[in-house]
Enzyme design. Structure first.
Site, short mmCIF file in Angstrom:
data_model
loop_
_atom_site.label_atom_id
_atom_site.label_comp_id
_atom_site.label_asym_id
_atom_site.label_seq_id
_atom_site.Cartn_x
_atom_site.Cartn_y
_atom_site.Cartn_z
N HIS A 64 0.85 -1.20 0.00
CA HIS A 64 0.00 0.00 0.00
C HIS A 64 0.87 1.24 0.00
CE1 HIS A 64 0.58 -1.43 4.14
NE2 HIS A 64 0.61 -0.17 4.51
N HIS A 75 0.80 5.08 1.18
CA HIS A 75 0.14 6.10 1.99
C HIS A 75 0.22 7.43 1.23
CE1 HIS A 75 0.24 3.88 5.97
NE2 HIS A 75 1.23 3.26 5.37
P1 5GP Z 1 1.49 0.20 7.44
O1 5GP Z 1 1.82 0.43 8.90
O2 5GP Z 1 1.42 -1.28 7.12
O3 5GP Z 1 2.33 0.96 6.49
O4 5GP Z 1 0.06 0.82 7.24
C1 5GP Z 1 -1.13 0.13 7.47
C2 5GP Z 1 -2.20 1.17 7.59
O5 5GP Z 1 -3.46 0.52 7.51
C3 5GP Z 1 -2.18 1.92 8.93
O6 5GP Z 1 -2.00 3.31 8.67
C4 5GP Z 1 -3.54 1.61 9.54
O7 5GP Z 1 -4.11 2.71 10.22
C5 5GP Z 1 -4.37 1.19 8.35
N1 5GP Z 1 -5.42 0.24 8.64
C6 5GP Z 1 -5.29 -0.91 9.35
N2 5GP Z 1 -6.46 -1.55 9.43
C7 5GP Z 1 -7.35 -0.79 8.74
C8 5GP Z 1 -8.74 -0.93 8.47
O8 5GP Z 1 -9.41 -1.89 8.85
N3 5GP Z 1 -9.33 0.05 7.73
C9 5GP Z 1 -8.64 1.12 7.26
N4 5GP Z 1 -9.33 2.03 6.55
N5 5GP Z 1 -7.33 1.29 7.51
C10 5GP Z 1 -6.69 0.35 8.24
#
Ligand code: 5GP
Length: 120
Positions: free
Chosen positions: A106, A108
């Site tokens: 993903h 951001h």
């Molecule tokens: P990472 O830390 O893997 O780069 O980012 C994962 C992102 O996914 C985090 O910013 C977290 O807030 C978001 N996230 C996790 N679970 C969910 C969810 O169920 N729904 C949404 N909309 N975002 C989520």
């Protein structure tokens, strides 16, 4: 340690609409939706609908060239749609040291405030 690259994640449920999300852009290949825990006034996640082993950017192979380009281009489209004319930041966290928490690639997209650098 990172989980196996084909393990399902919560993003599969978001793609399948099994759990709700606020979708801001969708086509046949990519989905963009608002982060549940926003770190800026605009915080959107842009993901491939088919993971195809892309648990993170570090797992990218030549077969992913097209989807990688689409994800980045979608970030640009959504930034415009969100009115981020003044600037924005994109982030890809990778692996435990990169604080990756969901192992489905993903991007951001963050904006709507001054995005300081270094982030700290
Ligand atoms: P990472 O830390 O893997 O780069 O980012 C994962 C992102 O996914 C985090 O910013 C977290 O807030 C978001 N996230 C996790 N679970 C969910 C969810 O169920 N729904 C949404 N909309 N975002 C989520």
């Amino acid at each position: 340690a990172a989980p196996p690259s084909d393990s399902p994640t919560i993003f599969d449920k978001i793609i399948n609409k099994e759990i709700p999300s606020t979708v801001v852009f969708e086509d046949d290949k990519v989905l963009a939706f608002r982060d549940i825990s926003p770190q800026a006034p605009t915080h959107i996640l842009i993901i491939p609908k088919v993971k195809d082993g892309l648990s993170g950017l570090s797992k990218a192979e030549e077969r992913h060239f097209e989807i990688l380009g689409r994800l980045l281009y979608t970030a640009k489209l959504v930034a415009k749609q969100e009115g981020l004319e003044d600037g924005f930041r994109i982030v890809i966290n990778d692996g435990p040291s990169g604080c990756q928490s969901v192992y489905h690639l993903h991007i951001h997209l963050l904006g709507g405030r001054q995005m300081n650098w270094p982030p700290g």
